[in-house]
Design a protein around this motif. Sequence first.
Motif, mmCIF file in Angstrom:
data_model
loop_
_atom_site.group_PDB
_atom_site.id
_atom_site.type_symbol
_atom_site.label_atom_id
_atom_site.label_comp_id
_atom_site.label_asym_id
_atom_site.label_seq_id
_atom_site.Cartn_x
_atom_site.Cartn_y
_atom_site.Cartn_z
ATOM 1 N N ARG A 10 78.217 141.388 -2.330
ATOM 2 C CA ARG A 10 77.268 140.894 -3.323
ATOM 3 C C ARG A 10 77.156 139.377 -3.253
ATOM 4 O O ARG A 10 78.113 138.695 -2.890
ATOM 5 C CB ARG A 10 77.693 141.326 -4.729
ATOM 6 N N ILE A 11 75.972 138.860 -3.633
ATOM 7 C CA ILE A 11 75.736 137.422 -3.632
ATOM 8 C C ILE A 11 76.412 136.820 -4.860
ATOM 9 O O ILE A 11 76.187 137.278 -5.987
ATOM 10 C CB ILE A 11 74.231 137.118 -3.615
ATOM 11 N N TYR A 36 73.287 134.217 3.971
ATOM 12 C CA TYR A 36 72.363 133.912 2.879
ATOM 13 C C TYR A 36 72.828 132.622 2.217
ATOM 14 O O TYR A 36 73.944 132.546 1.684
ATOM 15 C CB TYR A 36 72.331 135.058 1.863
ATOM 16 N N TYR A 37 71.966 131.593 2.246
ATOM 17 C CA TYR A 37 72.309 130.293 1.676
ATOM 18 C C TYR A 37 71.447 130.061 0.436
ATOM 19 O O TYR A 37 70.213 129.976 0.533
ATOM 20 C CB TYR A 37 72.064 129.168 2.680
ATOM 21 N N PRO A 42 64.020 138.570 -0.391
ATOM 22 C CA PRO A 42 65.003 139.389 -1.122
ATOM 23 C C PRO A 42 66.417 139.135 -0.638
ATOM 24 O O PRO A 42 66.664 138.822 0.524
ATOM 25 C CB PRO A 42 64.559 140.825 -0.835
ATOM 26 N N ARG A 43 67.339 139.262 -1.563
ATOM 27 C CA ARG A 43 68.740 139.096 -1.214
ATOM 28 C C ARG A 43 69.227 140.294 -0.410
ATOM 29 O O ARG A 43 68.774 141.422 -0.614
ATOM 30 C CB ARG A 43 69.586 138.953 -2.473
ATOM 31 N N PRO A 44 70.155 140.080 0.487
ATOM 32 C CA PRO A 44 70.668 141.219 1.266
ATOM 33 C C PRO A 44 71.391 142.206 0.370
ATOM 34 O O PRO A 44 72.208 141.810 -0.467
ATOM 35 C CB PRO A 44 71.610 140.556 2.273
#
Length: 407
Positions: A143-144, A203-204, A225-227
Amino acid sequence: MAWLKSSDNSNQHPAVLAPLAWARGPDDDLDGWDLRLPAVAGLVWLCATYSAGQETDYVVPDGTVALYGGPQWQRLAAWAERAGFWTRIDGGWLLADDSEHLFHIRLRAEIEWERQRKNDNGNPILTVPVRLRDGDACRYCGRIVNWDARTGALAGTYDHRHPGQAARGPDDLVVCCNHCNGRRGKDPQPNRWHTLPAPTSPYYGKTTVEHLANHGHQVPLSTGPRPPAPPGGPRIDPARPDTQPDPAPTPPRRPGTQPDHATGDPAPSRTTPTHRAAASHPAPSATPAPGHRARTTSATPAPPPGHRATRATPAADPGHRAPRDGTTATPRKQDQHTRPDPGRKPAGSSGPKPPTARAPGRDGTGRDGSGAPDPSLPTNRKRGRRARRARPGPPLTPPRPEDHHHG
């Protein structure tokens, strides 16, 4: 940080209450025998505070007991041992370790590891390569994380792959969310936690881009979209059951809340008017609820309370006024002295009302046929008796000759 944690029910601990049941012996000539409970408990708590501050791991030397106990410290120390507060060791006393019901002292190794972990997490030589490699994704659950949050399940942090040991390089640290970091820290076997492969396209987020730019690394801001996180959560070796519960499933979104943004922080408090109206007025169900009483509908709605039924009369012209006694009366003809109603539409006509001259009365009330006040005329803002007195009444109708009766 060193601290002493005392239990909320420590005043009911058997060691605290034990001196109350002792009988005074012939050699107990200590002054203040009735104060034996606060004297013993106060000495022990002062010594426990010393042990926590000096990081002696529950050990209290004789010199500290003599400092806090006064001239009769040996008698008080013996009473504390008899009550069960500590036991005698070489050169001092060892406090009882009852963190649930008495008090708890942090050990030296625990405090030193906390300091080492903070130093590693704040060392750019270690953290910058880790952020370049992992981005903002947790290496356990995928998760981000949110680096701007200090608390919460998704707060960003770093996890040591070898707990209790200082990081010797970036390979000993991984990006981790606060939830996985806490669960792994409480696991007696932290080595059974497996990390996910390092992402090929990290993802930055905005915070990471600014952090890396401050240390000489230019990375593009991730858009879109976020991974998604891999299903199943963290990969944990099932050789030993995990003592910590799995992450709670995501609760269903309440009606009226907007979905989470793909590229921004969620905003669950924003609602749309359409959804709010649908939530407050649900659609009727086809199946009646238990205890429901069906109502019979009719073409004519029920009259309101206090309604007085009248005899049906044919449609009258605009000048017709029904009598109060319910009888049918002949419509009264308009004469030249009767003021017509300029706002009433003629029978059978449709469309907007024709423009009429302003008649006496309040603006915008509809009594004079106007729907809005005339901006060119002054308005009376005082609503009440003065306004009603100043309002002119209808013109008087002159008497007609045929109305005179001669006796």
